[in-house]
Write a protein that holds these residues in place. Structure first.
Motif, mmCIF file in Angstrom:
data_model
loop_
_atom_site.group_PDB
_atom_site.id
_atom_site.type_symbol
_atom_site.label_atom_id
_atom_site.label_comp_id
_atom_site.label_asym_id
_atom_site.label_seq_id
_atom_site.Cartn_x
_atom_site.Cartn_y
_atom_site.Cartn_z
ATOM 1 N N LEU A 1 -8.259 2.035 -3.173
ATOM 2 C CA LEU A 1 -7.498 0.786 -3.148
ATOM 3 C C LEU A 1 -8.434 -0.399 -3.356
ATOM 4 O O LEU A 1 -9.619 -0.341 -3.020
ATOM 5 C CB LEU A 1 -6.800 0.628 -1.794
ATOM 6 C CG LEU A 1 -5.695 1.622 -1.451
ATOM 7 C CD1 LEU A 1 -5.233 1.411 -0.012
ATOM 8 C CD2 LEU A 1 -4.532 1.481 -2.406
ATOM 9 N N ARG B 1 -6.420 -5.368 -1.030
ATOM 10 C CA ARG B 1 -5.355 -4.570 -0.407
ATOM 11 C C ARG B 1 -5.834 -3.943 0.899
ATOM 12 O O ARG B 1 -5.115 -3.922 1.892
ATOM 13 C CB ARG B 1 -4.888 -3.486 -1.374
ATOM 14 C CG ARG B 1 -3.377 -3.428 -1.440
ATOM 15 C CD ARG B 1 -2.913 -2.278 -2.270
ATOM 16 N NE ARG B 1 -2.525 -2.745 -3.586
ATOM 17 C CZ ARG B 1 -1.971 -1.976 -4.492
ATOM 18 N NH1 ARG B 1 -1.761 -0.704 -4.244
ATOM 19 N NH2 ARG B 1 -1.640 -2.443 -5.650
ATOM 20 N N LEU C 1 -4.270 -4.737 4.597
ATOM 21 C CA LEU C 1 -3.801 -3.639 5.437
ATOM 22 C C LEU C 1 -4.510 -3.643 6.789
ATOM 23 O O LEU C 1 -3.864 -3.555 7.843
ATOM 24 C CB LEU C 1 -4.026 -2.296 4.724
ATOM 25 C CG LEU C 1 -3.662 -1.038 5.506
ATOM 26 C CD1 LEU C 1 -2.168 -0.991 5.787
ATOM 27 C CD2 LEU C 1 -4.096 0.205 4.728
ATOM 28 N N CYS D 1 0.848 -1.187 0.000
ATOM 29 C CA CYS D 1 0.000 0.000 0.000
ATOM 30 C C CYS D 1 0.890 1.245 0.000
ATOM 31 O O CYS D 1 1.450 1.603 1.035
ATOM 32 C CB CYS D 1 -0.897 -0.021 1.239
ATOM 33 S SG CYS D 1 -1.994 1.384 1.354
#
Length: 192
Positions: free
Chosen positions: A47, A51, A55, A17
């Motif tokens: 995003l 992802r 995260l 990221c």
């Protein structure tokens, strides 16, 4: 604060990221003395779900607490979300994630600091981000430190080796060029 900032930066790297550290930590990094109680990470709006999930799983495993539904919404649509360290190494630590469009120029112009472990926003893009916050905040009196940060960074432009052409270009792209001009004029007046 750099230790925890570095750990959160590692999490962003692990989640693939792209990010830059911005806000008060960046202002202090560039030599403006002021207090800050959190670390702001600027990331790309929109995003992918995979992802975002990776995260959030990594941040949760590290001890951060957050409203998962709100984080998903803000990271997809843009805006800011706050995460608080609830346990472990990050207990009491506050991270703000700010999802913005058009991150490519910011990422390309960022600086690697702390032995290349942390991506720091450039001082030019930091000024532009502060101008965006000033423009978007109503009433502007709610965030006087943003104005103070812009003034301090512009006053220190020679020491910081600000790329003024890049700053003007980015301010124009983000439609805060008139606001930048007002600050530059104010600084000229202060110097007289």
């Amino acid at each position: 604060m750099i230790g925890i900032t570095g750990r959160v930066a590692e999490i962003f790297e692990e989640a693939n990221c792209p990010y830059v550290v911005t806000g008060g930590v960046a202002v202090v990094y560039y030599g403006v003395l002021r207090l800050t109680h959190d670390v702001d990470f600027l990331i790309q709006k929109g995003l992918s779900e995979s992802r975002i999930n990776k995260l959030l799983n990594l941040l949760h495993a590290e001890g951060f607490s957050f409203d998962e539904k709100e984080v998903h919404q803000r990271l997809r649509q843009g805006g800011m979300v706050r995460m608080t360290g609830a346990e472990g190494f990050v207990k009491g630590f506050v991270v703000d994630l700010i999802a913005r469009p058009r991150m490519d120029p910011i990422l390309e112009h960022s600086r690697k600091v702390e032995e290349g472990k942390i991506h720091m926003i450039s001082p030019e893009d930091l000024i532009v981000q502060k101008l965006l916050i000033i423009k978007e905040t109503s009433p502007p009196k709610l965030r006087p430190h943003d104005k103070e940060d812009v003034v301090a960074l512009l006053i220190a432009r020679e020491e910081l080796n600000l790329e003024m052409d890049y700053l003007h270009e980015r301010a124009k792209e983000e439609r805060v060029d008139n606001l930048l001009e007002k600050f530059l004029k104010k600084i000229e007046e202060l110097a007289e």
